[in-house]
Design a protein around this motif. Structure first.
Motif, PDB file in Angstrom:
ATOM      1  N   VAL A 278       0.871  -1.173   0.000  1.00  0.00           N
ATOM      2  CA  VAL A 278       0.000   0.000   0.000  1.00  0.00           C
ATOM      3  C   VAL A 278       0.910   1.225   0.000  1.00  0.00           C
ATOM      4  O   VAL A 278       1.767   1.367   0.872  1.00  0.00           O
ATOM      5  CB  VAL A 278      -0.927   0.011   1.227  1.00  0.00           C
ATOM      6  CG1 VAL A 278      -1.679   1.343   1.313  1.00  0.00           C
ATOM      7  CG2 VAL A 278      -1.906  -1.148   1.157  1.00  0.00           C
ATOM      8  N   VAL A 279       0.721   2.092  -0.984  1.00  0.00           N
ATOM      9  CA  VAL A 279       1.625   3.230  -1.188  1.00  0.00           C
ATOM     10  C   VAL A 279       0.832   4.532  -1.142  1.00  0.00           C
ATOM     11  O   VAL A 279      -0.201   4.665  -1.809  1.00  0.00           O
ATOM     12  CB  VAL A 279       2.352   3.115  -2.548  1.00  0.00           C
ATOM     13  CG1 VAL A 279       3.255   4.327  -2.778  1.00  0.00           C
ATOM     14  CG2 VAL A 279       3.164   1.816  -2.613  1.00  0.00           C
ATOM     15  N   THR A 280       1.312   5.474  -0.350  1.00  0.00           N
ATOM     16  CA  THR A 280       0.704   6.802  -0.291  1.00  0.00           C
ATOM     17  C   THR A 280       1.782   7.857  -0.468  1.00  0.00           C
ATOM     18  O   THR A 280       2.953   7.622  -0.161  1.00  0.00           O
ATOM     19  CB  THR A 280      -0.034   7.036   1.043  1.00  0.00           C
ATOM     20  OG1 THR A 280       0.845   6.745   2.138  1.00  0.00           O
ATOM     21  CG2 THR A 280      -1.260   6.148   1.143  1.00  0.00           C
ATOM     22  N   ASP A 281       1.372   9.008  -0.974  1.00  0.00           N
ATOM     23  CA  ASP A 281       2.304  10.105  -1.221  1.00  0.00           C
ATOM     24  C   ASP A 281       2.695  10.756   0.105  1.00  0.00           C
ATOM     25  O   ASP A 281       1.840  11.260   0.832  1.00  0.00           O
ATOM     26  CB  ASP A 281       1.646  11.134  -2.137  1.00  0.00           C
ATOM     27  CG  ASP A 281       2.606  12.212  -2.615  1.00  0.00           C
ATOM     28  OD1 ASP A 281       3.760  12.248  -2.141  1.00  0.00           O
ATOM     29  OD2 ASP A 281       2.199  13.012  -3.477  1.00  0.00           O
ATOM     30  N   ALA A 282       3.983  10.729   0.406  1.00  0.00           N
ATOM     31  CA  ALA A 282       4.478  11.343   1.644  1.00  0.00           C
ATOM     32  C   ALA A 282       5.041  12.739   1.396  1.00  0.00           C
ATOM     33  O   ALA A 282       5.606  13.348   2.304  1.00  0.00           O
ATOM     34  CB  ALA A 282       5.556  10.453   2.272  1.00  0.00           C
ATOM     35  N   ARG A 283       4.913  13.214   0.147  1.00  0.00           N
ATOM     36  CA  ARG A 283       5.443  14.527  -0.239  1.00  0.00           C
ATOM     37  C   ARG A 283       6.973  14.530  -0.186  1.00  0.00           C
ATOM     38  O   ARG A 283       7.581  13.532   0.161  1.00  0.00           O
ATOM     39  CB  ARG A 283       4.845  15.646   0.627  1.00  0.00           C
ATOM     40  CG  ARG A 283       3.315  15.683   0.594  1.00  0.00           C
ATOM     41  CD  ARG A 283       2.765  16.689   1.586  1.00  0.00           C
ATOM     42  NE  ARG A 283       1.318  16.563   1.704  1.00  0.00           N
ATOM     43  CZ  ARG A 283       0.597  17.189   2.624  1.00  0.00           C
ATOM     44  NH1 ARG A 283       1.192  17.987   3.497  1.00  0.00           N
ATOM     45  NH2 ARG A 283      -0.703  17.011   2.684  1.00  0.00           N
ATOM     46  N   ARG A 284       7.547  15.628  -0.560  1.00  0.00           N
ATOM     47  CA  ARG A 284       9.004  15.792  -0.591  1.00  0.00           C
ATOM     48  C   ARG A 284       9.681  14.678  -1.381  1.00  0.00           C
ATOM     49  O   ARG A 284      10.729  14.164  -0.998  1.00  0.00           O
ATOM     50  CB  ARG A 284       9.581  15.848   0.825  1.00  0.00           C
ATOM     51  CG  ARG A 284       9.012  16.977   1.647  1.00  0.00           C
ATOM     52  CD  ARG A 284       9.726  17.070   2.957  1.00  0.00           C
ATOM     53  NE  ARG A 284       9.033  17.979   3.838  1.00  0.00           N
ATOM     54  CZ  ARG A 284       9.343  18.169   5.111  1.00  0.00           C
ATOM     55  NH1 ARG A 284      10.346  17.488   5.636  1.00  0.00           N
ATOM     56  NH2 ARG A 284       8.677  19.011   5.848  1.00  0.00           N
ATOM     57  N   ARG A 285       9.038  14.293  -2.464  1.00  0.00           N
ATOM     58  CA  ARG A 285       9.587  13.279  -3.370  1.00  0.00           C
ATOM     59  C   ARG A 285       9.828  11.946  -2.658  1.00  0.00           C
ATOM     60  O   ARG A 285      10.792  11.232  -2.958  1.00  0.00           O
ATOM     61  CB  ARG A 285      10.870  13.780  -4.036  1.00  0.00           C
ATOM     62  CG  ARG A 285      10.676  15.054  -4.853  1.00  0.00           C
ATOM     63  CD  ARG A 285      11.899  15.403  -5.671  1.00  0.00           C
ATOM     64  NE  ARG A 285      12.223  14.346  -6.617  1.00  0.00           N
ATOM     65  CZ  ARG A 285      11.606  14.144  -7.779  1.00  0.00           C
ATOM     66  NH1 ARG A 285      10.593  14.930  -8.127  1.00  0.00           N
ATOM     67  NH2 ARG A 285      11.978  13.177  -8.580  1.00  0.00           N
ATOM     68  N   GLU A 286       8.927  11.615  -1.729  1.00  0.00           N
ATOM     69  CA  GLU A 286       8.995  10.330  -1.050  1.00  0.00           C
ATOM     70  C   GLU A 286       7.617   9.685  -1.015  1.00  0.00           C
ATOM     71  O   GLU A 286       6.597  10.373  -1.047  1.00  0.00           O
ATOM     72  CB  GLU A 286       9.507  10.494   0.389  1.00  0.00           C
ATOM     73  CG  GLU A 286      10.974  10.851   0.489  1.00  0.00           C
ATOM     74  CD  GLU A 286      11.434  10.948   1.931  1.00  0.00           C
ATOM     75  OE1 GLU A 286      12.487  10.377   2.256  1.00  0.00           O
ATOM     76  OE2 GLU A 286      10.739  11.612   2.729  1.00  0.00           O
ATOM     77  N   PHE A 287       7.616   8.353  -0.948  1.00  0.00           N
ATOM     78  CA  PHE A 287       6.386   7.593  -0.759  1.00  0.00           C
ATOM     79  C   PHE A 287       6.460   6.867   0.577  1.00  0.00           C
ATOM     80  O   PHE A 287       7.529   6.425   1.000  1.00  0.00           O
ATOM     81  CB  PHE A 287       6.202   6.553  -1.862  1.00  0.00           C
ATOM     82  CG  PHE A 287       5.786   7.111  -3.186  1.00  0.00           C
ATOM     83  CD1 PHE A 287       4.560   7.753  -3.337  1.00  0.00           C
ATOM     84  CD2 PHE A 287       6.599   6.985  -4.306  1.00  0.00           C
ATOM     85  CE1 PHE A 287       4.162   8.268  -4.562  1.00  0.00           C
ATOM     86  CE2 PHE A 287       6.211   7.487  -5.530  1.00  0.00           C
ATOM     87  CZ  PHE A 287       4.991   8.135  -5.664  1.00  0.00           C
ATOM     88  N   ALA A 288       5.300   6.718   1.210  1.00  0.00           N
ATOM     89  CA  ALA A 288       5.188   5.852   2.376  1.00  0.00           C
ATOM     90  C   ALA A 288       4.572   4.545   1.894  1.00  0.00           C
ATOM     91  O   ALA A 288       3.610   4.546   1.126  1.00  0.00           O
ATOM     92  CB  ALA A 288       4.301   6.484   3.438  1.00  0.00           C
ATOM     93  N   SER A 289       5.140   3.427   2.322  1.00  0.00           N
ATOM     94  CA  SER A 289       4.626   2.134   1.877  1.00  0.00           C
ATOM     95  C   SER A 289       4.649   1.129   3.016  1.00  0.00           C
ATOM     96  O   SER A 289       5.492   1.205   3.919  1.00  0.00           O
ATOM     97  CB  SER A 289       5.444   1.602   0.698  1.00  0.00           C
ATOM     98  OG  SER A 289       6.796   1.392   1.078  1.00  0.00           O
ATOM     99  N   THR A 290       3.694   0.195   2.957  1.00  0.00           N
ATOM    100  CA  THR A 290       3.601  -0.901   3.918  1.00  0.00           C
ATOM    101  C   THR A 290       3.322  -2.173   3.144  1.00  0.00           C
ATOM    102  O   THR A 290       2.468  -2.180   2.251  1.00  0.00           O
ATOM    103  CB  THR A 290       2.474  -0.660   4.939  1.00  0.00           C
ATOM    104  OG1 THR A 290       2.596   0.661   5.491  1.00  0.00           O
ATOM    105  CG2 THR A 290       2.543  -1.676   6.066  1.00  0.00           C
TER     106      THR A 290
END
Length: 219
Positions: A122-134
């Motif tokens: 599951v991937v969400t936009d974390a801003r600052r050219r990063e993604f948060a994923s689990t």
């Protein structure tokens, strides 16, 4: 009756019965206006569910991952509601709600047997050219998503390469389904499990630093 609140992306509120029946689910996609809409959305959800504050037995709080400003609004609202009602807060990893929705959809459409054997992120936009994923794979015996890896930040340019190397399917999310958040909380309560930390999953330090010592002025 469980009230679900998440502000890790937009703002989402739901009222769900213990058996998973969704009584109400309302959302705002604005990623920055959490404080302005959270109170109204809670009122709307309760009204659409035809319940009162006294009918709520648990409050499910989305703990992230997400940005500092957004997350603290939802968690503060969940804790304040629970404190006023005198009921427990059940912390839930926000990505778990997305994973649960995806897996239940596969189960209802007949594709769960294949999906249960596949690892996905599951991937969400974390801003600052990063993604948060689990990372996840299937459901456990309590009907909760099996988390293979905890939420983490990855540079945007590196995520696809890392997932492909690990044989993991990417599943992007632009919203957190508050109903699934509440359902995950309900299943955790029934199983007597804690499925998320009580601390917020910021993953990144807030953009606030303590001021340094005052400069010495020579007269």
């Amino acid at each position: 009756m469980i009230l679900g609140i998440d502000t890790s992306l937009g703002t989402a509120v739901a009222v769900v019965e213990p058996d998973g029946v969704v009584r109400a689910q309302v959302e705002s996609a604005d990623p920055r206006g959490h404080a302005e809409v959270i109170g109204t959305l809670i009122q709307r959800a309760l009204a659409e569910a035809s319940v009162t504050v006294s009918d709520i037995s648990y409050v499910a709080a989305g703990m992230g991952p997400g940005p500092f400003t957004g997350l603290r609004v939802g968690i503060a609202a969940a804790r304040a509601f629970a404190l006023g009602r005198g009921v427990p807060v059940v912390p839930v990893v926000s990505h778990d709600a997305v994973a649960l929705e995806l897996l239940l959809h596969d189960a209802l459409t007949g594709g769960y047997e294949d999906a249960a054997d596949e690892s996905f992120a599951v991937v969400t936009d974390a801003r600052r050219r990063e993604f948060a994923s689990t990372l996840y794979r299937g459901l456990d015996d309590d009907g909760l998503p099996v988390r293979l890896a905890e939420p983490a930040l990855t540079p945007r340019d590196d995520l696809d390469r890392m997932l492909q190397a690990a044989g993991v399917i990417r599943r992007d999310a632009e919203r957190i389904p508050a109903a699934m958040l509440a359902l995950a909380a309900s299943r955790a309560v029934v199983a007597g499990r804690t499925i998320a930390p009580a601390d917020v999953l910021y993953l990144r330090s807030p953009d606030v630093t303590m001021p340094g010592a005052p400069k010495r002025v020579n007269l």
